[in-house]
Design a protein around this motif. Sequence first.
Motif, PDB file in Angstrom:
ATOM      1  N   SER A 280      -6.556  25.066  22.481  1.00  0.00           N
ATOM      2  CA  SER A 280      -5.885  25.080  23.788  1.00  0.00           C
ATOM      3  C   SER A 280      -4.683  26.013  23.788  1.00  0.00           C
ATOM      4  N   ILE A 281      -3.905  25.984  22.700  1.00  0.00           N
ATOM      5  CA  ILE A 281      -2.722  26.854  22.606  1.00  0.00           C
ATOM      6  C   ILE A 281      -3.133  28.325  22.624  1.00  0.00           C
ATOM      7  N   LEU A 282      -4.154  28.667  21.857  1.00  0.00           N
ATOM      8  CA  LEU A 282      -4.604  30.065  21.794  1.00  0.00           C
ATOM      9  C   LEU A 282      -5.155  30.524  23.143  1.00  0.00           C
ATOM     10  N   ALA A 283      -5.951  29.673  23.796  1.00  0.00           N
ATOM     11  CA  ALA A 283      -6.545  30.040  25.085  1.00  0.00           C
ATOM     12  C   ALA A 283      -5.462  30.252  26.151  1.00  0.00           C
ATOM     13  N   ILE A 284      -4.486  29.357  26.207  1.00  0.00           N
ATOM     14  CA  ILE A 284      -3.422  29.472  27.208  1.00  0.00           C
ATOM     15  C   ILE A 284      -2.512  30.659  26.900  1.00  0.00           C
ATOM     16  N   THR A 285      -2.241  30.908  25.614  1.00  0.00           N
ATOM     17  CA  THR A 285      -1.413  32.060  25.241  1.00  0.00           C
ATOM     18  C   THR A 285      -2.032  33.357  25.736  1.00  0.00           C
ATOM     19  N   CYS A 286      -3.324  33.514  25.526  1.00  0.00           N
ATOM     20  CA  CYS A 286      -4.022  34.720  26.011  1.00  0.00           C
ATOM     21  C   CYS A 286      -4.009  34.800  27.537  1.00  0.00           C
ATOM     22  N   ASN A 287      -4.107  33.632  28.181  1.00  0.00           N
ATOM     23  CA  ASN A 287      -4.193  33.589  29.640  1.00  0.00           C
ATOM     24  C   ASN A 287      -2.857  33.890  30.324  1.00  0.00           C
ATOM     25  N   ILE A 288      -1.726  33.491  29.700  1.00  0.00           N
ATOM     26  CA  ILE A 288      -0.416  33.693  30.339  1.00  0.00           C
ATOM     27  C   ILE A 288       0.363  34.854  29.735  1.00  0.00           C
ATOM     28  N   PHE A 289      -0.269  35.609  28.848  1.00  0.00           N
ATOM     29  CA  PHE A 289       0.439  36.723  28.199  1.00  0.00           C
ATOM     30  C   PHE A 289       0.984  37.716  29.225  1.00  0.00           C
ATOM     31  N   SER A 290       0.201  38.004  30.250  1.00  0.00           N
ATOM     32  CA  SER A 290       0.634  38.967  31.271  1.00  0.00           C
ATOM     33  C   SER A 290       1.829  38.452  32.072  1.00  0.00           C
ATOM     34  N   ALA A 307       1.513  20.599  23.828  1.00  0.00           N
ATOM     35  CA  ALA A 307       2.036  19.428  23.112  1.00  0.00           C
ATOM     36  C   ALA A 307       2.528  18.364  24.085  1.00  0.00           C
ATOM     37  N   THR A 308       3.248  18.778  25.133  1.00  0.00           N
ATOM     38  CA  THR A 308       3.812  17.801  26.061  1.00  0.00           C
ATOM     39  C   THR A 308       2.743  17.123  26.910  1.00  0.00           C
ATOM     40  N   VAL A 309       1.662  17.838  27.221  1.00  0.00           N
ATOM     41  CA  VAL A 309       0.592  17.258  28.041  1.00  0.00           C
ATOM     42  C   VAL A 309      -0.359  16.422  27.196  1.00  0.00           C
ATOM     43  N   SER A 310      -0.770  16.946  26.039  1.00  0.00           N
ATOM     44  CA  SER A 310      -1.714  16.195  25.198  1.00  0.00           C
ATOM     45  C   SER A 310      -1.067  14.945  24.615  1.00  0.00           C
ATOM     46  N   ALA A 318       8.498  25.306  31.217  1.00  0.00           N
ATOM     47  CA  ALA A 318       8.181  26.283  32.258  1.00  0.00           C
ATOM     48  C   ALA A 318       7.428  25.577  33.373  1.00  0.00           C
ATOM     49  N   ASP A 319       7.373  26.189  34.527  1.00  0.00           N
ATOM     50  CA  ASP A 319       6.655  25.622  35.668  1.00  0.00           C
ATOM     51  C   ASP A 319       5.170  25.970  35.528  1.00  0.00           C
ATOM     52  N   PHE A 320       4.455  25.114  34.767  1.00  0.00           N
ATOM     53  CA  PHE A 320       3.035  25.408  34.504  1.00  0.00           C
ATOM     54  C   PHE A 320       2.169  25.276  35.751  1.00  0.00           C
ATOM     55  N   ALA A 321       2.728  24.706  36.828  1.00  0.00           N
ATOM     56  CA  ALA A 321       1.987  24.640  38.088  1.00  0.00           C
ATOM     57  C   ALA A 321       1.760  26.023  38.674  1.00  0.00           C
ATOM     58  N   ARG A 328      -4.154  25.965  33.917  1.00  0.00           N
ATOM     59  CA  ARG A 328      -3.947  24.690  34.616  1.00  0.00           C
ATOM     60  C   ARG A 328      -5.103  23.737  34.372  1.00  0.00           C
ATOM     61  N   MET A 329      -6.326  24.267  34.331  1.00  0.00           N
ATOM     62  CA  MET A 329      -7.493  23.414  34.087  1.00  0.00           C
ATOM     63  C   MET A 329      -7.497  22.868  32.662  1.00  0.00           C
ATOM     64  N   ILE A 330      -7.084  23.701  31.696  1.00  0.00           N
ATOM     65  CA  ILE A 330      -6.996  23.229  30.310  1.00  0.00           C
ATOM     66  C   ILE A 330      -5.971  22.105  30.202  1.00  0.00           C
ATOM     67  N   LEU A 331      -4.823  22.272  30.851  1.00  0.00           N
ATOM     68  CA  LEU A 331      -3.786  21.240  30.818  1.00  0.00           C
ATOM     69  C   LEU A 331      -4.250  19.964  31.507  1.00  0.00           C
ATOM     70  N   LEU A 332      -5.023  20.115  32.590  1.00  0.00           N
ATOM     71  CA  LEU A 332      -5.552  18.939  33.284  1.00  0.00           C
ATOM     72  C   LEU A 332      -6.505  18.149  32.376  1.00  0.00           C
ATOM     73  N   LEU A 333      -7.367  18.862  31.658  1.00  0.00           N
ATOM     74  CA  LEU A 333      -8.282  18.189  30.730  1.00  0.00           C
ATOM     75  C   LEU A 333      -7.516  17.498  29.603  1.00  0.00           C
ATOM     76  N   LEU A 334      -6.447  18.154  29.128  1.00  0.00           N
ATOM     77  CA  LEU A 334      -5.629  17.542  28.079  1.00  0.00           C
ATOM     78  C   LEU A 334      -4.918  16.298  28.587  1.00  0.00           C
TER      79      LEU A 334
END
Length: 496
Positions: A280-290, A307-310, A318-321, A328-334
């Motif tokens: 999850s960390i690797l996927a989100i890092t790649c997704n929010i890098f830009s 960590a805070t969601v799981s 940060a405002d992950f919303a 956002r979908m990964i965090l929702l699943l977590l």
Amino acid sequence: MNYRQVFKILCLILRCIACLMLLPILVGILNKEPETWTFIVTAAGCFVFSMASLLWKPKNRSIYAREGFVIVSVSWLLLGVIGALPFLFSGVIPSFVDAFFEIVSGFTTTGASILTDIEALPRCMLFWRSFSIWIGGMGVLVFVLAIVPLSSGRDMHILRAEAPGPAVGKLVPKMKQTAMILYGIYIALTIIELVLLLFGGMSLFDAATHAFSNAGTGGFSTKNAGIPAFQSAYIEIVLTVFMFLFSVNFNIFYFLLIRRAKDVVKNEEFRWYILITVASILAITCNIFSTYNSVGTALRHAAFQVATVSSTTGFSSADFAQWPELSRMILLLLMLLGGCGGSTAGGLKISRLVILGKSILREIRRLSHPRSVTVIKVDGQSLDEDVVTGTTMYFLTYIGILLAGMLLISFNGLDFETTFSSVVACFNNVGPGFGEIVGPMGNYASLSDFSKIVLSFLMLLGRLEIFPMLIIFSPSIWYKRRSFGRARKQYHPHKV
């Protein structure tokens, strides 16, 4: 139902609450805050009322499963009502519904808040909010078990009713020793985190309140802006590490202490949790890098939010919303999955996910090989069918309550994202949801009283793993069943 023994233990819990309020009283006295009297009055009232147990002594001290469920569910309702009184008496939160929501959010380690100006609260109130999370993280009844045995060898029924996870067992033969070991690990980790936060430049008050919030995976902060107010990457990293540690089954730490590393490596839930977290960390890092244009910053924020969601802590760096939809979908699943069983985290628990996954694979094998007999194994040991069935029933009940909660909150007239995420966040004891209203930068203040009551009940259901709260609504648990012998005498199959 052994009413006298139940009443005696509830009175013991009232005395325990009175003693725990000594800490916010001390904080209030040191800071010369006039609101301190509210804790003194509440604690004194609890202590005086609890003395009634001395007048009604139980003849039978046994506790069985139904007594355990009743004690746990009623004691948590008492925690909510009594814990809200200082907020109400002081006028800090003038509405009882709001005060009840706030303190239930604390005790259930949810971290959802109705406060719009946190920094305006007296320090004794801020301390009580965070301390309630620490109390609720391990459970007040586990604390009581660590101090004094409650019954003649049947304390396990209480621990099973309060501890999170599909199955609870003793670490050592005696129940009191098990509770002491759990709380010993809990206190040690909290102290270590507090010291590390002090090294990061936090004041003693801020370090203590944030360590309490993090240990209980609740996420109450003393700042309106939350963790970003400290502007410290070091503090974020410390909180990230300990959010992960507190969402791990405490048995893992016990095995490490007694040098049973093989049991740690063999633990399937732990391995799956690490795999899901890292992926999850690797996927989100790649997704929010830009968004951040820096690998280090993106990785830090991704790790913190995962960590805070799981762990269902509820802090935010940060405002992950506002993040991309994939993140956002990964965090929702977590949010739905949560942490490990036997930890202070909420959610479905990874252990249940492992059992459900293996149950599905077993059904697939049965379809292809009807005569085969497959036993589900976890950590190399065969699981009883009762555990497998119980996990399946829990999942179905979980989905049903989730849908019912969404239907009830929809009466508030909010958009789908807010309605859905508020129910998921409160039921899984996460805290912040998605959207502007209940997102990481928002709060639950604008919701109706009806919605707050529903969400408070969902928090209790999530923290107590559903059934201990539902079972008190069953009439059969409150009345004695007719004995089999009497029923058999009244039934004569040979007579017409």
